[in-house]
Design a protein around this motif. Sequence first.
Motif, PDB file in Angstrom:
ATOM      1  N   PHE A  47     -12.937  19.402  21.299  1.00 45.89           N
ATOM      2  CA  PHE A  47     -11.596  18.925  21.639  1.00 45.89           C
ATOM      3  C   PHE A  47     -10.691  19.096  20.425  1.00 45.89           C
ATOM      4  O   PHE A  47     -11.026  18.665  19.316  1.00 45.89           O
ATOM      5  CB  PHE A  47     -11.648  17.461  22.074  1.00 45.89           C
ATOM      6  N   ALA A  48      -9.525  19.726  20.635  1.00 44.02           N
ATOM      7  CA  ALA A  48      -8.637  20.036  19.507  1.00 44.02           C
ATOM      8  C   ALA A  48      -7.475  19.063  19.443  1.00 44.02           C
ATOM      9  O   ALA A  48      -6.722  18.922  20.413  1.00 44.02           O
ATOM     10  CB  ALA A  48      -8.112  21.452  19.647  1.00 44.02           C
ATOM     11  N   THR A  49      -7.317  18.389  18.298  1.00 47.39           N
ATOM     12  CA  THR A  49      -6.108  17.626  18.029  1.00 47.39           C
ATOM     13  C   THR A  49      -5.282  18.415  17.012  1.00 47.39           C
ATOM     14  O   THR A  49      -5.784  19.362  16.405  1.00 47.39           O
ATOM     15  CB  THR A  49      -6.451  16.224  17.482  1.00 47.39           C
ATOM     16  N   ALA A  50      -4.009  18.034  16.839  1.00 44.73           N
ATOM     17  CA  ALA A  50      -3.122  18.916  16.080  1.00 44.73           C
ATOM     18  C   ALA A  50      -2.048  18.146  15.331  1.00 44.73           C
ATOM     19  O   ALA A  50      -1.403  17.255  15.895  1.00 44.73           O
ATOM     20  CB  ALA A  50      -2.463  19.901  17.049  1.00 44.73           C
ATOM     21  N   VAL A  51      -1.854  18.514  14.075  1.00 48.66           N
ATOM     22  CA  VAL A  51      -0.702  18.042  13.286  1.00 48.66           C
ATOM     23  C   VAL A  51       0.157  19.266  12.991  1.00 48.66           C
ATOM     24  O   VAL A  51      -0.271  20.174  12.270  1.00 48.66           O
ATOM     25  CB  VAL A  51      -1.165  17.365  11.978  1.00 48.66           C
ATOM     26  N   VAL A  52       1.360  19.297  13.577  1.00 50.36           N
ATOM     27  CA  VAL A  52       2.253  20.446  13.397  1.00 50.36           C
ATOM     28  C   VAL A  52       3.025  20.289  12.091  1.00 50.36           C
ATOM     29  O   VAL A  52       3.734  19.309  11.894  1.00 50.36           O
ATOM     30  CB  VAL A  52       3.249  20.560  14.575  1.00 50.36           C
ATOM     31  N   MET A  53       2.876  21.259  11.204  1.00 53.61           N
ATOM     32  CA  MET A  53       3.604  21.250   9.927  1.00 53.61           C
ATOM     33  C   MET A  53       4.920  22.005  10.018  1.00 53.61           C
ATOM     34  O   MET A  53       5.858  21.743   9.284  1.00 53.61           O
ATOM     35  CB  MET A  53       2.744  21.896   8.837  1.00 53.61           C
ATOM     36  N   GLY A  54       4.959  22.992  10.896  1.00 56.99           N
ATOM     37  CA  GLY A  54       6.173  23.789  11.043  1.00 56.99           C
ATOM     38  C   GLY A  54       6.115  24.576  12.329  1.00 56.99           C
ATOM     39  O   GLY A  54       5.044  24.737  12.923  1.00 56.99           O
ATOM     40  N   ILE A  55       7.289  25.041  12.740  1.00 52.35           N
ATOM     41  CA  ILE A  55       7.411  25.778  14.000  1.00 52.35           C
ATOM     42  C   ILE A  55       7.878  27.188  13.655  1.00 52.35           C
ATOM     43  O   ILE A  55       8.833  27.344  12.890  1.00 52.35           O
ATOM     44  CB  ILE A  55       8.447  25.080  14.915  1.00 52.35           C
ATOM     45  N   THR A  56       7.206  28.201  14.188  1.00 53.66           N
ATOM     46  CA  THR A  56       7.715  29.559  13.975  1.00 53.66           C
ATOM     47  C   THR A  56       8.171  30.156  15.297  1.00 53.66           C
ATOM     48  O   THR A  56       7.534  29.970  16.331  1.00 53.66           O
ATOM     49  CB  THR A  56       6.668  30.515  13.348  1.00 53.66           C
ATOM     50  N   ALA A  57       9.315  30.856  15.235  1.00 52.14           N
ATOM     51  CA  ALA A  57       9.723  31.742  16.324  1.00 52.14           C
ATOM     52  C   ALA A  57       9.117  33.085  15.958  1.00 52.14           C
ATOM     53  O   ALA A  57       9.541  33.722  14.992  1.00 52.14           O
ATOM     54  CB  ALA A  57      11.232  31.828  16.413  1.00 52.14           C
ATOM     55  N   GLN A  58       8.102  33.490  16.678  1.00 52.66           N
ATOM     56  CA  GLN A  58       7.273  34.622  16.249  1.00 52.66           C
ATOM     57  C   GLN A  58       6.749  35.344  17.478  1.00 52.66           C
ATOM     58  O   GLN A  58       6.563  34.749  18.542  1.00 52.66           O
ATOM     59  CB  GLN A  58       6.101  34.047  15.424  1.00 52.66           C
ATOM     60  N   ASN A  59       6.533  36.633  17.332  1.00 54.85           N
ATOM     61  CA  ASN A  59       5.812  37.367  18.374  1.00 54.85           C
ATOM     62  C   ASN A  59       4.809  38.287  17.686  1.00 54.85           C
ATOM     63  O   ASN A  59       4.511  38.082  16.505  1.00 54.85           O
ATOM     64  CB  ASN A  59       6.788  38.123  19.298  1.00 54.85           C
ATOM     65  N   THR A  60       4.283  39.265  18.406  1.00 57.48           N
ATOM     66  CA  THR A  60       3.249  40.110  17.794  1.00 57.48           C
ATOM     67  C   THR A  60       3.845  41.014  16.716  1.00 57.48           C
ATOM     68  O   THR A  60       3.113  41.618  15.937  1.00 57.48           O
ATOM     69  CB  THR A  60       2.548  40.992  18.852  1.00 57.48           C
ATOM     70  N   LYS A  61       5.206  41.144  16.702  1.00 52.72           N
ATOM     71  CA  LYS A  61       5.847  42.045  15.726  1.00 52.72           C
ATOM     72  C   LYS A  61       6.214  41.332  14.424  1.00 52.72           C
ATOM     73  O   LYS A  61       5.976  41.839  13.348  1.00 52.72           O
ATOM     74  CB  LYS A  61       7.094  42.677  16.350  1.00 52.72           C
ATOM     75  N   ASP A  62       6.844  40.169  14.535  1.00 56.09           N
ATOM     76  CA  ASP A  62       7.275  39.511  13.297  1.00 56.09           C
ATOM     77  C   ASP A  62       7.575  38.020  13.501  1.00 56.09           C
ATOM     78  O   ASP A  62       7.606  37.527  14.627  1.00 56.09           O
ATOM     79  CB  ASP A  62       8.487  40.224  12.686  1.00 56.09           C
ATOM     80  N   VAL A  63       7.793  37.371  12.359  1.00 50.65           N
ATOM     81  CA  VAL A  63       8.205  35.967  12.344  1.00 50.65           C
ATOM     82  C   VAL A  63       9.726  35.962  12.194  1.00 50.65           C
ATOM     83  O   VAL A  63      10.263  36.497  11.232  1.00 50.65           O
ATOM     84  CB  VAL A  63       7.562  35.211  11.162  1.00 50.65           C
ATOM     85  N   GLN A  64      10.437  35.377  13.153  1.00 50.29           N
ATOM     86  CA  GLN A  64      11.894  35.482  13.150  1.00 50.29           C
ATOM     87  C   GLN A  64      12.594  34.235  12.627  1.00 50.29           C
ATOM     88  O   GLN A  64      13.726  34.284  12.157  1.00 50.29           O
ATOM     89  CB  GLN A  64      12.370  35.818  14.568  1.00 50.29           C
ATOM     90  N   ARG A  65      11.924  33.083  12.698  1.00 51.13           N
ATOM     91  CA  ARG A  65      12.560  31.852  12.207  1.00 51.13           C
ATOM     92  C   ARG A  65      11.466  30.814  11.961  1.00 51.13           C
ATOM     93  O   ARG A  65      10.484  30.750  12.706  1.00 51.13           O
ATOM     94  CB  ARG A  65      13.552  31.329  13.253  1.00 51.13           C
ATOM     95  N   ILE A  66      11.663  30.021  10.910  1.00 55.61           N
ATOM     96  CA  ILE A  66      10.705  28.953  10.606  1.00 55.61           C
ATOM     97  C   ILE A  66      11.473  27.655  10.407  1.00 55.61           C
ATOM     98  O   ILE A  66      12.489  27.630   9.708  1.00 55.61           O
ATOM     99  CB  ILE A  66       9.922  29.269   9.299  1.00 55.61           C
ATOM    100  N   GLU A  67      11.010  26.594  11.014  1.00 56.33           N
ATOM    101  CA  GLU A  67      11.530  25.261  10.697  1.00 56.33           C
ATOM    102  C   GLU A  67      10.351  24.352  10.417  1.00 56.33           C
ATOM    103  O   GLU A  67       9.439  24.248  11.244  1.00 56.33           O
ATOM    104  CB  GLU A  67      12.359  24.695  11.859  1.00 56.33           C
ATOM    105  N   THR A  68      10.377  23.702   9.264  1.00 53.28           N
ATOM    106  CA  THR A  68       9.286  22.778   8.961  1.00 53.28           C
ATOM    107  C   THR A  68       9.595  21.404   9.564  1.00 53.28           C
ATOM    108  O   THR A  68      10.736  21.069   9.861  1.00 53.28           O
ATOM    109  CB  THR A  68       9.062  22.655   7.443  1.00 53.28           C
ATOM    110  N   VAL A  69       8.539  20.621   9.712  1.00 53.09           N
ATOM    111  CA  VAL A  69       8.639  19.294  10.325  1.00 53.09           C
ATOM    112  C   VAL A  69       8.850  18.257   9.215  1.00 53.09           C
ATOM    113  O   VAL A  69       8.311  18.403   8.114  1.00 53.09           O
ATOM    114  CB  VAL A  69       7.336  19.030  11.129  1.00 53.09           C
ATOM    115  N   SER A  70       9.628  17.200   9.490  1.00 54.13           N
ATOM    116  CA  SER A  70       9.946  16.190   8.462  1.00 54.13           C
ATOM    117  C   SER A  70       8.680  15.480   7.985  1.00 54.13           C
ATOM    118  O   SER A  70       7.692  15.373   8.724  1.00 54.13           O
ATOM    119  CB  SER A  70      10.914  15.156   9.024  1.00 54.13           C
ATOM    120  N   ALA A  71       8.749  14.973   6.758  1.00 50.51           N
ATOM    121  CA  ALA A  71       7.605  14.244   6.196  1.00 50.51           C
ATOM    122  C   ALA A  71       7.233  13.057   7.077  1.00 50.51           C
ATOM    123  O   ALA A  71       6.043  12.798   7.325  1.00 50.51           O
ATOM    124  CB  ALA A  71       7.937  13.776   4.780  1.00 50.51           C
TER     125      ALA A  71
END
Length: 269
Positions: free
Chosen positions: A34-58
């Motif tokens: 069973f997988a639990t998750a702590v998200v550190m940041g969000i990427t707008a990404q596809n198989t070609k590239d990473v287009q935008r990154i936003e990190t999550v607040s402390a």
Amino acid sequence: MRQYPTGLTIAGTDSGGGAGMMADLKTIQTLKTFATAVVMGITAQNTKDVQRIETVSAAMVNAQFAAVATDFAIRAVKTGALFDADHVRLAVQNLAKYHFPVVIVDPVMVAKGGSHLLDDEGITVLKQELLPVADAVTPNLPEAELLAGQTITTPVDILNAAKKIQQLGVENVVIKGGHGTDPVVSDYVKLADGTDYWLESPRVNTNRTHGTGDTLSAAMVAYVAHGHSINQAIRLAHDYLAQIIPHPLPLGHGHGPVNHGLWEEHDEI
Ligand SMILES: Nc1ncnc2c1ncn2[C@@H]1O[C@H](COP(=O)(O)OP(=O)(O)O)[C@@H](O)[C@H]1O
Ligand SMILES: Cc1ncc(COP(=O)(O)O)c(N)n1
């Protein structure tokens, strides 16, 4: 009822679904954990590239750790993309607070498309503060060069780099060989007890390797959660990848994803 242990991924999301936390969740679930998750940041990404990154607040990072750590018996943890020094420190602080039994660090630095997923100060803090509290680290060849502070061109360079990385305070080191060019892909393993070995598999001639590194460390989390030693988990995770990489999904226009669920027919892990 089937035993269903719990793992945790501390990483960044991939909207393209094949790498990062998405690869972790699919892998861990496929390997009957069973997988639990702590998200550190969000990427707008596809198989070609990473287009935008936003990190999550402390505050939000800390709240996610508190939420999962106070409700689940987490047996193994991995870190993936942490983006910057502040988020590496947040990971270190929360690992110290919650004492998860096994910590695997995938020192994600650059995506296959070339985008940076950890800044320079983040690399320094990862070396100085995160590796000393990790049980295992799984760099690819460029990451191993940065951690060891040397170039790698020969197998002897890999052995020396692994030794230097161990000296940073992490006992078990897996240097992944996917970025090489030999017809055989060789991952080098150096363990806490001083033993070492190579794990080899035929190089699959494909660019559908988006998320393979994330998948290896996530598979290690699942196998450790099921009670395997770190050494066994490394071997089993390598086998899992060797079985799925030759049968990728024909999706996207860049570095396509592997088919994490191909393992579904396996009953036991
Ligand atoms: N073309 C390939 N053929 C077979 N195995 C591969 C290939 N590319 C990567 N692997 C395997 O996938 C895992 C991830 O390797 P690598 O691509 O080096 O990591 P990362 O995704 O972190 O850059 C390793 O276990 C490696 O042996
Ligand atoms: C959020 C995130 N984490 C990790 C990776 C590394 O995966 P790869 O090296 O296969 O691009 C990625 N592309 N995105």
